[in-house]
Design an enzyme around this catalytic site. Structure first.
Site, PDB file in Angstrom:
ATOM      1  N   ALA A  19      25.524  92.850  79.270  1.00  0.00           N
ATOM      2  CA  ALA A  19      25.206  93.188  77.835  1.00  0.00           C
ATOM      3  C   ALA A  19      26.342  93.344  76.925  1.00  0.00           C
ATOM      4  CB  ALA A  19      24.327  94.362  77.737  1.00  0.00           C
ATOM      5  N   LYS A  20      26.327  92.782  75.851  1.00  0.00           N
ATOM      6  CA  LYS A  20      27.263  92.932  74.723  1.00  0.00           C
ATOM      7  C   LYS A  20      26.782  94.382  74.054  1.00  0.00           C
ATOM      8  CE  LYS A  20      30.431  90.672  71.521  1.00  0.00           C
ATOM      9  NZ  LYS A  20      31.617  91.074  72.068  1.00  0.00           N
ATOM     10  N   ALA A  21      26.903  95.257  74.724  1.00  0.00           N
ATOM     11  CA  ALA A  21      26.441  96.628  73.880  1.00  0.00           C
ATOM     12  C   ALA A  21      27.480  97.547  73.409  1.00  0.00           C
ATOM     13  CB  ALA A  21      25.726  97.444  75.377  1.00  0.00           C
TER      14      ALA A  21
END
Length: 288
Positions: free
Chosen positions: A156-158
């Protein structure tokens, strides 16, 4: 230069275009307190966002991995990006799409009753590493390590995954460096604070296996370009002591594009022919 909160222009928020200075959220927005946010950084070249749909698809996947069902389709996100670029009269720009838990009925760790909000912004942004495109960026080696996939969904690009990036980049800049390179939780070479990393040795390319880092879209693009040129690419675990034997190095990312690296800690690299060729080929591809 004005701060990012004090500019002319338009920002898309929750389905509506608002004035730049009015694009605000409440202080009890859940994402501000608990990092419940995912995002995409993209570049627009000549009016076309490179890998635009892939970025939108990844945003939705990031939301799913972080238990945040984003209430927009890929087509709706694509339309919002086009609308923002048009509203701000931009053809060459950086595009930021962010989805986050807003303020609502919950204000604690659990926030299932709070709405998932989304915003799209765009602005002009030059080279991410300044003049490093010519002479090579200088990197520190971060004291923090990229976490295990058992601690957080690393695909995830969190926003939460970037907290150690901010700290590590600040520490690097204090030493006169452009950025920092992370090792992962096992001690293998991982990535920079906002970019994937590649090395060259004896005409072949080595890059960390994306098993504990984000498999960047630019990373995937560059690997494809190298393979098309019949250049052997090794996606593998790389020990930090191997840096001494590598001849060239570069970073990849939507913001970083393809940026040569001249130094990591005490290790130095040449801005060699392959690095220049990959950078030039990428520039040609994104503007094709």
């Amino acid at each position: 230069m004005s701060g990012y909160d004090d500019r002319d222009g338009k920002i898309w928020m929750d389905g509506k275009m608002v004035d730049w200075r009015d694009a605000n959220v409440h202080i009890l927005t859940h994402a501000l307190h608990y990092a419940s946010s995912v995002f995409e950084g993209e570049r627009c070249y000549g009016g076309k966002v490179f890998k635009s749909r892939a970025h939108s698809e990844r945003l939705l996947k990031s939301g799913e991995l972080m238990d945040m069902k984003i209430p927009y389709t890929v087509d709706e996100i694509e339309a919002a990006k086009r609308a923002v670029l048009e509203a701000n009269n931009l053809t060459d720009a950086y595009v930021r799409v962010v989805a986050f838990r807003g303020a609502g009925l919950d204000m604690g760790v659990a926030a299932a009753r709070n709405p998932i909000r989304m915003a799209v912004t765009a602005w002009e942004w030059g080279n991410y590493y300044g003049d490093a495109k010519m002479k090579g960026a200088k990197l520190d080696i971060a004291k923090w390590k990229r976490p295990s996939p058992e601690t957080i969904p690393v695909a995830a690009k969190a926003a939460g995954l970037y907290m150690i990036c901010t700290m590590s980049k600040h520490a690097a800049e204090a030493k006169g460096c452009s950025d920092a390179m992370f090792l992962d939780y096992r001690g293998y070479v991982a990535e920079a604070t906002g970019a994937n990393i590649f090395f060259v040795k004896d005409g072949e390319v080595h890059t960390p296996l994306a098993d504990a880092i984000l498999n960047g879209l630019t990373r995937q693009t560059v690997i494809g370009m190298l393979k098309d040129r019949q250049i052997k690419v090794h996606e593998r675990h790389i020990m930090p002591e191997e840096l001494e034997g590598f001849e060239q190095c570069w970073l990849t990312g939507s913001a970083a594009e393809v940026t040569p690296v001249g130094q990591i800690g005490d290790y130095t690299f040449e801005v060699g022919a392959m690095t220049r060729e990959v950078s030039q080929a990428y520039e040609a591809l994104v503007r094709a």
